[in-house]
Design a protein around this motif. Structure first.
Motif: not given
Length: 603
Positions: A410, A452-453, A455-457, A459-460
């Protein structure tokens, strides 16, 4: 010495020899062609063999690829594949530099030989034609001479014949004169033809044919030289690949030397280490007397002074791990508080807890044992195990490693997306400054998608970091440290000799299990277990090596220790797969630090 002088009369011999030379050239070309087919078939079979034995799964998905034996075997297969490539290169070079070149040269030689022999045959035909003309003129001269002589004899006979008329005599004389004149002309023609034939024959044998033979000699020598060069190409092509083939063989030798049995054993430990503590000894339960236990080293007895004594609880109790289907967990009898059931000495005073009704105590035991058995069954792996996102279905050590891998992936993806975002921003600035290069608005969807990617990463990454911290704390707790199981780093033991680490780990594991079991209804009796701690008189552990801090570490958590970059430390305990190493500072103090922050040198 040349063919034109020495072999002036061996036209047929030269014709056969030159034809044999061209046939030999064609035979060699055919031989090299079949040799290339053999090389190509050999290389193809080698590649098929390599493909057959090459691992099908990618290295990152194949745990066997971590062993040096497997890595060496794969390297040998790669070297064999490279060796096959060199055989293909040999076949290609032989086909291009020998087969094609010599075949083309052979065709040129055949055309040149044909031209020279056609020229020689034309010269022979011209000489033979001149000889035939000479023979014809000679026969004509001979015939005219006989006719003239016959006519002269007839005229003389008529002249002497008294009965012949004058007219017959004159006619015979005229005929004899005519025949004599024709014989003279035939003689002159024969002489001229003979002179011309001798001139042509001399030119044929001393000039024309020697030149043709010399050309054939030059052609044959050039063919032989070219054929010899073709012979040399056969070895030169092999010599060109010898260095690379030697490197392939050297690579195989290096792969053979790279097999490390000790390292493979360590890799197996890292791959399959569960992180659980070893099961403790099963306590003896004496059912010969109602609710009384025979005293043992792991039972809570009461000495003669009336004070209860805890014996060996830190060594005997540990969570059991079922290794096979037939190994069913059998935890020791538990009290309502989760500890071992106290027993009384045969002649001593009763245990403080023996005042309870036996049936009530058995009921409490059954309530506490059943959850323990269920927890052990939950630890056993099976084919029907549900794979969870946090890898909680795996043993603690394997869970930590898988979470660490996911976190690294990640982070790499996050860094890639951030680099892409910066590149898109720079491109947008360029478009804004020079509109003719592109429309800045066309980049907005890609920029939005990249954000967006990111932010998603993020969070992961946070999610996996939390899971990893929990898994690391769980691993540290299973190692026998005195800290909790969740978010705090390990608290190092006060002193633990290297040869008694397993016992101390089992004991600390037992203590943590007891501390995590839910309190029972009779919590007022807890001081029986907490106020009697067994004290061990252990010798101070000696360092097993030394290490140097390559990074600064601020030991803010309990059980850790601070260290400065470049500081020399004593190595007290090696990393057992959880990422932490116990060290001692020169000015005093022991604690755990990250293994990746150290450069370790064992004694």
């Amino acid at each position: 010495m040349d063919w034109g002088t020495e072999l002036w009369d061996q036209f047929e011999v030269l014709e056969r020899h030159t034809q044999w030379g061209l046939d030999l050239l064609d035979r060699y070309v055919k031989f090299v062609k079949e040799r290339t087919e053999v090389e190509q078939a050999y290389a193809k079979q080698l590649r098929s063999l390599v493909k057959k034995y090459m691992p099908k799964r990618p290295a990152k998905d194949d745990p066997e690829s971590k062993f040096s034996q497997q890595q060496s075997f794969v390297q040998i297969l790669q070297e064999v594949n490279d060796f096959a490539g060199q055989r293909e290169l040999v076949a290609e070079n032989l086909s291009v530099r020998v087969c094609l070149e010599l075949a083309k040269y052979s065709q040129e030689m055949k055309q040149e030989r044909k031209m020279h022999f056609q020229e020689g045959r034309r010269a022979q035909q011209q000489l033979e034609s001149g000889f035939k003309q000479l023979e014809n003129s000679k026969r004509k001269f001979e015939r005219d001479c006989r006719e003239a002589e016959k006519a002269a004899q007839t005229a003389e006979r008529l002249d002497q014949d008294i009965n012949a008329t004058k007219a017959d005599v004159e006619k015979a004389k005229q005929q004899a004169h005519l025949r004599s004149h024709m014989a003279e002309e035939s003689k002159n023609e024969y002489a001229a033809q003979l002179q011309r034939f001798n001139r042509d024959q001399s030119h044929f044998y001393f000039s024309q044919m020697p030149q043709i033979f010399d050309k054939l000699q030059d052609m044959d020598e050039r063919r032989a030289t070219h054929l010899g060069a073709g012979y040399g190409l056969l070895s030169e092509t092999e010599l060109e690949v010898v260095p690379i083939i030697a490197k392939c063989l050297e690579g195989m030798k290096v792969a053979a030397d790279a097999v490390n049995a000790k390292n493979d054993s360590q890799v197996l430990i890292e791959l399959h280490k569960s992180g659980f503590a070893r099961p403790g000894d099963v306590e003896f339960e004496d059912f010969s007397q109602p609710m009384n236990r025979v005293p043992s080293d792991s039972s809570l007895g009461t000495p003669s002074d009336g004070r209860p004594e805890l014996r060996g609880t830190s060594r005997s109790r540990a969570k059991r791990w079922p290794f096979g289907k037939k190994n069913k967990p059998c935890p020791p009898p538990l009290s309502p508080l989760g500890g071992p059931l106290p027993s009384a000495l045969p002649n001593g005073p009763p245990s403080p807890r023996s005042g309870l009704d036996p049936l009530a105590i058995l009921s409490e035991i059954s309530k506490s044992v059943k959850p323990r058995l269920a927890s052990f069954r939950s630890l056993r792996g099976s084919r029907g195990t549900v794979v969870t996102e946090d890898f909680s279905h795996l043993p603690p050590e394997q869970q930590r490693k898988r979470l660490q891998q996911q976190l690294e992936e990640r982070n790499r993806e996050l860094q890639k997306e951030m680099d892409q975002r910066e590149a898109l921003k720079k491109m947008k600035d360029v478009y804004e400054k020079t509109p003719q290069m592109g429309d800045p608005a066309s980049l907005e969807p890609r920029i939005t998608e990249t954000l967006n990617n990111i932010e998603r990463l993020k969070l992961e990454v946070q999610k996996y970091e939390a899971w990893l911290a929990e898994a690391e704390s769980r691993v540290l707790s299973n190692r026998g440290d005195t800290l909790g199981r969740h978010t705090r780093p390990p608290d190092p033991p006060a002193s633990a000799p290297p040869d008694s680490s397993s016992n101390s780990n089992s004991g600390s594991q037992e203590n943590k299990e007891s501390s995590e079991e839910p309190p029972s209804e009779e919590g007022q009796d807890a001081p029986i277990y907490t106020e009697f701690d067994e004290e061990f008189e252990e010798e101070p552990a000696s360092p097993i090596g030394h290490c140097v801090a390559i990074y600064h570490f601020e030991g803010s958590s309990e059980g850790t220790i601070s260290m400065a970059e470049g500081e020399d430390l004593s190595l007290m305990e090696e990393d057992k797969g959880d990422g932490w190493t116990r060290v001692r500072r020169k000015q005093g103090g022991e604690g755990y630090v990250p293994t990746s922050y150290l450069r370790v040198m064992l004694n």
